[in-house]
Design a protein around this motif. Structure first.
Motif, PDB file in Angstrom:
ATOM      1  N   GLN A 169      12.427  -5.413 -13.761  1.00 18.80           N
ATOM      2  CA  GLN A 169      12.110  -5.212 -12.296  1.00 18.80           C
ATOM      3  C   GLN A 169      10.270  -5.248 -12.029  1.00 18.80           C
ATOM      4  N   THR A 170       9.981  -5.608 -10.937  1.00 20.07           N
ATOM      5  CA  THR A 170       8.688  -5.500 -10.686  1.00 20.07           C
ATOM      6  C   THR A 170       8.371  -4.898  -9.167  1.00 20.07           C
ATOM      7  N   THR A 171       7.366  -4.249  -8.995  1.00 16.96           N
ATOM      8  CA  THR A 171       6.998  -3.531  -7.851  1.00 16.96           C
ATOM      9  C   THR A 171       5.591  -4.142  -7.238  1.00 16.96           C
ATOM     10  N   ILE A 172       5.493  -4.445  -5.959  1.00 21.40           N
ATOM     11  CA  ILE A 172       4.383  -5.060  -5.320  1.00 21.40           C
ATOM     12  C   ILE A 172       3.921  -3.587  -4.489  1.00 21.40           C
ATOM     13  N   TRP A 173       2.790  -3.124  -4.866  1.00 21.32           N
ATOM     14  CA  TRP A 173       2.215  -1.915  -4.221  1.00 21.32           C
ATOM     15  C   TRP A 173       1.138  -2.204  -3.296  1.00 21.32           C
ATOM     16  N   ILE A 174       1.241  -2.221  -2.095  1.00 22.78           N
ATOM     17  CA  ILE A 174       0.307  -2.911  -1.209  1.00 22.78           C
ATOM     18  C   ILE A 174      -0.603  -1.560  -0.437  1.00 22.78           C
ATOM     19  N   ALA A 175      -1.801  -1.847  -0.642  1.00 23.24           N
ATOM     20  CA  ALA A 175      -2.736  -0.892   0.010  1.00 23.24           C
ATOM     21  C   ALA A 175      -2.622  -1.104   1.417  1.00 23.24           C
ATOM     22  N   LEU A 176      -2.433  -0.489   2.408  1.00 24.40           N
ATOM     23  CA  LEU A 176      -2.187  -0.570   3.883  1.00 24.40           C
ATOM     24  C   LEU A 176      -3.767  -0.417   4.526  1.00 24.40           C
ATOM     25  N   GLN A 177      -4.263   0.633   3.712  1.00 27.61           N
ATOM     26  CA  GLN A 177      -5.711   1.179   3.984  1.00 27.61           C
ATOM     27  C   GLN A 177      -6.416   0.818   2.454  1.00 27.61           C
ATOM     28  N   ASP A 178      -7.732   1.075   2.603  1.00 27.46           N
ATOM     29  CA  ASP A 178      -8.258   1.019   1.203  1.00 27.46           C
ATOM     30  C   ASP A 178      -7.846   2.174   0.488  1.00 27.46           C
ATOM     31  N   ALA A 179      -7.403   1.984  -0.809  1.00 28.52           N
ATOM     32  CA  ALA A 179      -7.107   2.941  -1.685  1.00 28.52           C
ATOM     33  C   ALA A 179      -8.086   2.989  -2.802  1.00 28.52           C
ATOM     34  N   THR A 180      -8.420   4.365  -3.042  1.00 30.61           N
ATOM     35  CA  THR A 180      -9.719   4.607  -3.741  1.00 30.61           C
ATOM     36  C   THR A 180      -9.463   5.755  -4.763  1.00 30.61           C
TER      37      THR A 180
END
Length: 271
Positions: free
Chosen positions: A143-154
């Motif tokens: 299994q794999t997950t794409i984790w998308i930053a909708l705004q900057d992730a810091t």
């Protein structure tokens, strides 16, 4: 064929080199910058944030006491089944083919997950954990997950960190995120390994294997940390009878394949 829009090339599986595939399979995660840009970035952010806002009324009133788990983040699962604007992205072959390229298997959607980490919630860190132990799959390796930053992730608002190579250790017991155990107790030899912190600009993303150790720090800022995850599973994945919110309404028996319109194919042949 590389997908394009009138202004810029769109990141797709064709952009991924064999060296990057090797990196992903060695480390259990990889970062890709500018997966979404321009109007498409605004479109996916609008789709997810509007869907989350529409469903917030289902949550407890702010005057109620939230459970330790609810204090970590505002979470919505399988938005794609209820919101057409989100489904466009979750069922995207562009993204599914990237997942297939990295894992080497034809991929289906398992589920999506809006993960909004609220400000002013105290120490709302997401403890170190693996993802796969929470899923009712007989085989949890691919299994794999794409984790998308909708705004900057810091680091200040709760970007992800990973421990490279931990996906090779196998499946450990699931961690109670609201009252966490120390996952490193299951693999004490990993404790000295320095985690890799992955801040992301809006529109960038990581892919990580479901067995990779990962963590997100607390949101110490005054704004919401907005992220959206799409989880992919190999075609042929079979149900193992564990309780899960996604399969709860279904009449499944152990060994049934998770397939059909609720778990759509989102990639062409694996490469």
């Amino acid at each position: 064929m590389l997908e394009t829009d009138p202004r810029t090339k769109v990141f797709s599986a064709d952009n991924i080199t064999q060296a990057q595939v090797d990196e992903y399979r060695r480390n259990g995660f990889i970062q890709f910058d500018s997966v979404f840009t321009g109007d498409e970035l605004q479109e996916i952010r609008n789709a997810v944030t509007q869907a989350v806002e529409a469903e917030k009324s289902e949550r407890k009133p702010s005057t109620d006491i939230l459970s330790p788990y609810e204090q970590i983040f505002l979470q919505k699962v399988n938005l794609w089944r209820r919101h057409e604007a989100v489904a466009k992205f979750v069922t995207s072959k562009r993204l599914g083919n990237i997942a297939a390229r990295l894992e080497g298997h034809v991929m289906r959607v398992w589920h999506d997950q809006a993960l909004f980490k609220e400000p002013d919630r105290g120490n709302n860190k997401t403890p170190w954990h693996q993802d796969s132990p929470y899923w009712p799959h007989q085989d949890r390796w691919r299994q794999t997950t794409i984790w998308i930053a909708l705004q900057d992730a810091t680091p200040e608002n709760g970007c992800l960190s990973f421990v490279a190579g931990t996906h090779t250790l196998g499946n450990f017991p699931k961690i109670d995120l609201g009252n966490p155990q120390d996952i490193f107790d299951y693999a004490p030899h990993i404790k000295p390994v320095k985690p890799q912190i992955r801040p992301l600009r809006a529109g960038s993303a990581t892919f990580h294997n479901g067995l990779t150790f990962h963590y997100a720090g607390p949101n110490k800022t005054t704004a919401m940390r907005e992220a959206f995850a799409i989880i992919y599973m190999p075609d042929g994945t079979r149900f193992d009878a564990m309780d899960h919110v996604v399969t709860e309404p279904m009449h499944l028996t152990p060994g049934d394949k998770l397939q059909g319109e609720l778990f759509p194919l989102v990639s062409d042949t694996a490469s």
